[in-house]
Design an enzyme around this catalytic site. Sequence first.
Site, short mmCIF file in Angstrom:
data_model
loop_
_atom_site.label_atom_id
_atom_site.label_comp_id
_atom_site.label_asym_id
_atom_site.label_seq_id
_atom_site.Cartn_x
_atom_site.Cartn_y
_atom_site.Cartn_z
N ARG A 119 18.98 32.63 -40.64
CA ARG A 119 19.61 32.90 -41.92
C ARG A 119 19.57 31.64 -42.77
NH1 ARG A 119 25.19 32.23 -42.08
NH2 ARG A 119 25.56 30.38 -40.84
N ARG A 161 26.40 29.82 -50.33
CA ARG A 161 27.84 29.96 -50.59
C ARG A 161 28.04 30.28 -52.06
NH1 ARG A 161 29.75 24.51 -47.56
NH2 ARG A 161 29.05 25.09 -45.46
N ARG A 163 9.99 18.37 -31.19
CA ARG A 163 9.73 17.53 -32.36
C ARG A 163 10.45 16.21 -32.16
NH1 ARG A 163 11.88 18.87 -37.21
NH2 ARG A 163 13.24 20.49 -36.37
N ARG A 188 14.51 12.68 -45.29
CA ARG A 188 15.81 12.28 -45.84
C ARG A 188 16.02 10.78 -45.71
NH1 ARG A 188 19.91 15.21 -41.46
NH2 ARG A 188 18.73 14.63 -39.62
N GLU A 210 13.78 8.97 -42.74
CA GLU A 210 13.50 9.77 -41.55
C GLU A 210 12.23 10.59 -41.75
OE1 GLU A 210 17.02 11.69 -39.77
OE2 GLU A 210 15.80 13.51 -39.74
N TYR A 261 18.87 22.71 -28.21
CA TYR A 261 19.55 21.79 -29.12
C TYR A 261 21.05 21.96 -28.92
CZ TYR A 261 21.48 19.22 -32.87
OH TYR A 261 22.23 18.31 -33.55
N ASP A 317 24.81 20.33 -30.15
CA ASP A 317 25.60 19.34 -30.85
C ASP A 317 26.48 18.62 -29.82
OD1 ASP A 317 25.01 19.22 -33.60
OD2 ASP A 317 26.00 21.14 -33.96
P1 FDA Z 1 21.19 12.76 -24.49
O1 FDA Z 1 19.77 12.90 -24.90
O2 FDA Z 1 22.13 12.12 -25.40
O3 FDA Z 1 21.24 11.95 -23.12
C1 FDA Z 1 20.30 12.10 -22.08
C2 FDA Z 1 20.10 10.76 -21.41
O4 FDA Z 1 19.27 10.92 -20.26
C3 FDA Z 1 19.39 9.74 -22.31
O5 FDA Z 1 20.19 8.58 -22.45
C4 FDA Z 1 18.09 9.44 -21.53
O6 FDA Z 1 17.68 8.09 -21.65
C5 FDA Z 1 18.48 9.79 -20.12
N1 FDA Z 1 17.33 10.08 -19.28
C6 FDA Z 1 16.31 10.93 -19.54
N2 FDA Z 1 15.40 10.89 -18.55
C7 FDA Z 1 15.85 9.99 -17.64
C8 FDA Z 1 15.32 9.49 -16.41
N3 FDA Z 1 14.16 9.91 -15.92
N4 FDA Z 1 16.04 8.58 -15.73
C9 FDA Z 1 17.22 8.11 -16.22
N5 FDA Z 1 17.75 8.55 -17.40
C10 FDA Z 1 17.08 9.48 -18.08
N6 FDA Z 1 25.17 16.25 -32.63
C11 FDA Z 1 26.28 16.42 -33.40
O7 FDA Z 1 27.28 16.95 -32.92
N7 FDA Z 1 26.27 15.98 -34.70
C12 FDA Z 1 25.19 15.38 -35.26
O8 FDA Z 1 25.23 15.01 -36.43
C13 FDA Z 1 24.03 15.20 -34.46
N8 FDA Z 1 22.92 14.61 -34.97
C14 FDA Z 1 21.79 14.51 -34.22
C15 FDA Z 1 20.65 13.96 -34.76
C16 FDA Z 1 19.48 13.88 -34.01
C17 FDA Z 1 18.26 13.29 -34.62
C18 FDA Z 1 19.47 14.37 -32.68
C19 FDA Z 1 18.21 14.35 -31.87
C20 FDA Z 1 20.61 14.90 -32.13
C21 FDA Z 1 21.78 14.97 -32.89
N9 FDA Z 1 22.95 15.51 -32.34
C22 FDA Z 1 24.06 15.66 -33.13
C23 FDA Z 1 22.96 15.99 -30.94
C24 FDA Z 1 23.47 14.95 -29.95
O9 FDA Z 1 22.62 13.84 -29.93
C25 FDA Z 1 23.51 15.64 -28.58
O10 FDA Z 1 24.55 16.58 -28.57
C26 FDA Z 1 23.74 14.72 -27.44
O11 FDA Z 1 22.73 13.77 -27.42
C27 FDA Z 1 23.69 15.52 -26.15
O12 FDA Z 1 23.95 14.70 -25.08
P2 FDA Z 1 23.10 14.83 -23.74
O13 FDA Z 1 23.87 14.01 -22.76
O14 FDA Z 1 22.84 16.24 -23.40
O15 FDA Z 1 21.66 14.20 -24.07
#
Ligand code: FDA
Length: 378
Positions: free
Chosen positions: A172, A176, A255, A286, A311, A359, A361
Site C-alpha cells: 500500500r 493521509r 540490498r 536521501r 545514502e 526486515y 525494526d
Molecule cells: P543485527 O544485524 O543488528 O545484528 C546481527 C549481528 O550478527 C551483527 O552484529 C553481525 O556482525 C553479527 N554476525 C553476523 N554473522 C556473524 C558471524 N559469522 N559471526 C559472528 N557474528 C556474526 N529499526 C528501527 O526500529 N528503526 C529504524 O529507524 C531502523 N533503521 C534501519 C536502517 C537500516 C539501514 C537498517 C539496515 C536497519 C534499520 N533498522 C531500524 C533495523 C535494525 O537495525 C534491526 O532491527 C536490528 O539490527 C535487528 O537486530 P538483529 O540483532 O536481528 O541484527
Amino acid sequence: MDLLIVGSGFFGLTIAERAAAAGRKVTVIDRRHHIGGNAYSEDEPETGIEVHRYGAHLFHTSNATVWEYVNRFTAFTDYVHRVYTNHKGVVFPLPINLGTINQFFQAAHSPAEAMALVQELAGEFDVKTAANLEEKGIALIGRPLYEAFIRDYTAKQWQTDPKDLPAEVISRLPVRYNYDNRYFNDTWEGLPVDGYTAWLERMADHPNIDVRLSTDFFDESQPFNKQATVGQLPIVYTGPVDRYFDYVEGELSWRTLDFEEEVVPVGDYQGTSVMNYADADVPYTRVHEFRHFHPERADRYPTDKTVIMREFSRFATREDEPYYPVNTPQDRTGLLAYRELAKGEDGVHFGGRLGTYQYLDMHMAIGSALSMWSNQLA
Ligand code: FDA
C-alpha cells in the site's frame, strides 16, 4: 558457559541479558569490532555529533512489553521523526498527506476533495490486476503523485525500473488526508538520551555475560566456532541463515547501502534530520543530518559544523553488509528450504533479521527475542 550467542545486535543482546538475569553464563561473539549490530552509533570525532554507523535508527513501538523492557536500559528523548522530500528543487512533506497534495497541485483541497481527486487519478489501473510496481503505484495514488514521489525514488532503491519490479513490492502507499506528517504512528517514539551504544552496552553489562568481538563463528581458529560448539551447548544464531548452511540452497538476496559521510562547515545544512531526493538526476536516495536527531544537545554540538551522510542503495554481494531482504520468489523458496534444514539443527535457535531473513525494526527484534527466551530457552 551455558549458552553461546552469535551476533551482538538487539536480538542477541536481549537473549543474553535475559539469560544472564536468570543466572545463566553466556558468551556473545560478534565478527565486528563493536557490539550492537546495525544499531551501533559513535560520535564523529571532529564534531562530537552522534552518527548512526549503519543508517539512521529511530526507535518507535506500540508494544507495551517492549517499551517497559527497553526503558530499563535507557531513557528516551521526545524526538518525533518527520521526513521531507526534494522533488524538482521543491521540498514537500512525507508521507504523502494533505500538505503534500495541496502543495503539489497548488490547491487548497479539503480532505474530501483531495480524496476524490486521488480516487479519480487512481482509476487508470486496478490494484488487483496491476502487472508491475508502476501500475500498482498508479492504481493506489494516481499517476502525477506516483511519478513525482515514488517512481524515481523506487528505481534508485532497487536499481530497477519500477515497470520491471513485481507489484507485490508495495502493498500500500499510505496517503493521509490531513496535515499530520509524523512519520511513525506508534504509541511511543524517541531516541536514547545518551546514544545507542550506551544503551547496548548497558544490556551487556552483567558478570554472567562475556562478549568477544572480532570473533567470527565460521573461523575455526577461534574456540567458539561452529564446528566446535554445535551439539555441545545451546546456541542462538543471528547471522545470515544461508551462510550457516554454507549456501547449499543458494544465496538469499539482499540490498545494501553505501554511505558517504561529510563534515560540512555550516551550523545547519538542511534544517531537518532526513531529506529524501525523489528524482533520478540525484544519485543518492536521501541525506541524513545527525545533529537534528538531538536538538536537546544543541549546547554541546558545534554551531559552525555539521555531519551529513548521503545514502546510496544497491544490490548486495556476499562481501557487502546485507540490509534489506529482496524477497524474490526464488528467495522465498530458498528460505523455506533453509527453515527445513534449521529444524534439523539440534540446539541451534535461529533468530533476528539475518537468521530469519526478515526486515525487523528494533522493537520487533527485541520483542521476538523476548518471546524466544520465554518460549524456547528459559
Ligand atoms: P543485527 O544485524 O543488528 O545484528 C546481527 C549481528 O550478527 C551483527 O552484529 C553481525 O556482525 C553479527 N554476525 C553476523 N554473522 C556473524 C558471524 N559469522 N559471526 C559472528 N557474528 C556474526 N529499526 C528501527 O526500529 N528503526 C529504524 O529507524 C531502523 N533503521 C534501519 C536502517 C537500516 C539501514 C537498517 C539496515 C536497519 C534499520 N533498522 C531500524 C533495523 C535494525 O537495525 C534491526 O532491527 C536490528 O539490527 C535487528 O537486530 P538483529 O540483532 O536481528 O541484527
